[in-house]
Design a protein around this motif. Structure first.
Motif, PDB file in Angstrom:
ATOM      1  N   VAL A  95       0.832  -1.199   0.000  1.00 53.71           N
ATOM      2  CA  VAL A  95       0.000   0.000   0.000  1.00 53.71           C
ATOM      3  C   VAL A  95       0.870   1.255   0.000  1.00 53.71           C
ATOM      4  O   VAL A  95       0.597   2.216  -0.722  1.00 53.71           O
ATOM      5  N   GLY A  96       1.940   1.234   0.771  1.00 57.18           N
ATOM      6  CA  GLY A  96       2.851   2.377   0.809  1.00 57.18           C
ATOM      7  C   GLY A  96       3.447   2.679  -0.558  1.00 57.18           C
ATOM      8  O   GLY A  96       3.534   3.848  -0.969  1.00 57.18           O
ATOM      9  N   ALA A  97       3.844   1.637  -1.280  1.00 51.10           N
ATOM     10  CA  ALA A  97       4.395   1.826  -2.625  1.00 51.10           C
ATOM     11  C   ALA A  97       3.340   2.402  -3.572  1.00 51.10           C
ATOM     12  O   ALA A  97       3.642   3.286  -4.392  1.00 51.10           O
ATOM     13  N   ALA A  98       2.105   1.925  -3.468  1.00 48.28           N
ATOM     14  CA  ALA A  98       1.030   2.433  -4.327  1.00 48.28           C
ATOM     15  C   ALA A  98       0.753   3.904  -4.049  1.00 48.28           C
ATOM     16  O   ALA A  98       0.579   4.701  -4.986  1.00 48.28           O
ATOM     17  N   ILE A  99       0.731   4.280  -2.796  1.00 50.98           N
ATOM     18  CA  ILE A  99       0.477   5.679  -2.431  1.00 50.98           C
ATOM     19  C   ILE A  99       1.637   6.556  -2.901  1.00 50.98           C
ATOM     20  O   ILE A  99       1.426   7.659  -3.416  1.00 50.98           O
ATOM     21  N   GLU A 100       2.839   6.076  -2.749  1.00 52.11           N
ATOM     22  CA  GLU A 100       4.021   6.841  -3.165  1.00 52.11           C
ATOM     23  C   GLU A 100       4.000   7.123  -4.665  1.00 52.11           C
ATOM     24  O   GLU A 100       4.447   8.175  -5.108  1.00 52.11           O
ATOM     25  N   ASN A 101       3.466   6.193  -5.443  1.00 58.88           N
ATOM     26  CA  ASN A 101       3.418   6.351  -6.897  1.00 58.88           C
ATOM     27  C   ASN A 101       2.138   7.019  -7.391  1.00 58.88           C
ATOM     28  O   ASN A 101       1.968   7.208  -8.597  1.00 58.88           O
ATOM     29  N   GLY A 130      -4.426   4.104  -2.427  1.00 58.63           N
ATOM     30  CA  GLY A 130      -4.248   3.355  -1.183  1.00 58.63           C
ATOM     31  C   GLY A 130      -5.333   2.314  -0.962  1.00 58.63           C
ATOM     32  O   GLY A 130      -5.039   1.155  -0.643  1.00 58.63           O
ATOM     33  N   ILE A 131      -6.571   2.722  -1.149  1.00 59.20           N
ATOM     34  CA  ILE A 131      -7.683   1.792  -0.938  1.00 59.20           C
ATOM     35  C   ILE A 131      -7.662   0.685  -1.992  1.00 59.20           C
ATOM     36  O   ILE A 131      -7.847  -0.493  -1.668  1.00 59.20           O
ATOM     37  N   PHE A 147      -1.376   1.556   9.874  1.00 61.54           N
ATOM     38  CA  PHE A 147      -2.214   1.990   8.756  1.00 61.54           C
ATOM     39  C   PHE A 147      -2.725   3.413   8.976  1.00 61.54           C
ATOM     40  O   PHE A 147      -2.804   4.203   8.032  1.00 61.54           O
ATOM     41  N   THR A 148      -3.051   3.761  10.215  1.00 58.92           N
ATOM     42  CA  THR A 148      -3.500   5.122  10.517  1.00 58.92           C
ATOM     43  C   THR A 148      -2.396   6.119  10.198  1.00 58.92           C
ATOM     44  O   THR A 148      -2.627   7.139   9.549  1.00 58.92           O
ATOM     45  N   HIS A 149      -1.188   5.806  10.630  1.00 55.01           N
ATOM     46  CA  HIS A 149      -0.043   6.683  10.351  1.00 55.01           C
ATOM     47  C   HIS A 149       0.177   6.825   8.850  1.00 55.01           C
ATOM     48  O   HIS A 149       0.456   7.915   8.350  1.00 55.01           O
ATOM     49  N   MET A 150       0.046   5.724   8.114  1.00 52.50           N
ATOM     50  CA  MET A 150       0.233   5.776   6.666  1.00 52.50           C
ATOM     51  C   MET A 150      -0.789   6.714   6.026  1.00 52.50           C
ATOM     52  O   MET A 150      -0.435   7.522   5.168  1.00 52.50           O
ATOM     53  N   ILE A 151      -2.029   6.607   6.431  1.00 51.13           N
ATOM     54  CA  ILE A 151      -3.078   7.474   5.871  1.00 51.13           C
ATOM     55  C   ILE A 151      -2.771   8.933   6.196  1.00 51.13           C
ATOM     56  O   ILE A 151      -2.768   9.796   5.310  1.00 51.13           O
ATOM     57  N   GLU A 152      -2.493   9.201   7.464  1.00 49.68           N
ATOM     58  CA  GLU A 152      -2.246  10.585   7.878  1.00 49.68           C
ATOM     59  C   GLU A 152      -1.022  11.174   7.186  1.00 49.68           C
ATOM     60  O   GLU A 152      -1.085  12.281   6.648  1.00 49.68           O
TER      61      GLU A 152
END
Length: 193
Positions: free
Chosen positions: A72-78, A90-91, A130-135
């Motif tokens: 998920v982190g890689a997807a959000i980063e891209n 992310g979702i 996951f909360t930290h990743m979203i924020e």
């Protein structure tokens, strides 16, 4: 193999066996004897790797969570650096990655609850991750974010968890695209004035 390599090999075989067995028939229905038989190791060797089923369940669950966080982190980063882009990326990746293997979905969303206190600390750590990743993925964007972003992130995690429990338990599973669309809708609506 050295002694350390043998223990590492046995540990990995036990984690692989538990990944299947804890997903089906489930944590409470899986005995140490069955784990050892599936992993092709002795009961004595089990205790060289883990103190009990609980510690093994924790290792399996935490690996599932770590792998999912990385995906998920890689997807959000891209993703495009917009609120919409990051939410959707992310979702979408969370649902895609977790449902690639029904065993992962069962362990992360069903067996974690069935295991009870065994995984309460690990589950809280996962929710915090996951909360930290979203924020952190939304901070720094040009769009205005609500002051209660932390609570909204927790709510999204709860909604997504329930959607995936429905997916795991349903005889007629909802389409993954529908899960994504529903979760994205919930998150978008939470940002509207």
């Amino acid at each position: 193999m050295s002694a350390a390599e043998r223990v590492a090999d046995r540990r990995e075989r036990l984690i692989n066996a538990a990944y299947g067995l804890f997903a089906n028939p489930g944590f409470h229905a899986t005995t140490i004897e069955r784990l050892c038989s599936t992993a092709h190791i002795s009961n004595r060797a089990f205790y060289e790797c883990f103190s009990g089923r609980e510690e093994l369940m924790r290792a399996v669950y935490e690996r599932c969570v770590d792998d999912t966080l990385n995906a998920v982190g890689a997807a959000i980063e891209n993703a495009p650096p917009t609120l919409e882009g990051r939410i959707v990326a992310g979702i979408t990746e969370y649902v895609r990655y977790v449902t690639l293997d029904v065993r992962r979905a069962r362990i992360m969303h069903l067996e974690v609850r069935r295991a009870g206190d065994v995984l309460s600390g690990s589950r809280q750590k996962a929710v915090a991750g996951f909360t930290h990743m979203i924020e952190s993925s939304l901070k720094g964007l040009q769009e205005e974010l609500p002051a209660e972003l932390h609570l909204l992130a927790l709510a999204l995690i709860g909604a997504l968890t329930e959607l995936l429990i429905e997916w795991v338990l349903s005889d007629d599973r909802p389409e993954k695209d529908l899960l994504v669309a529903t979760a994205v809708h919930v998150f978008r609506r939470s940002f509207q004035a």
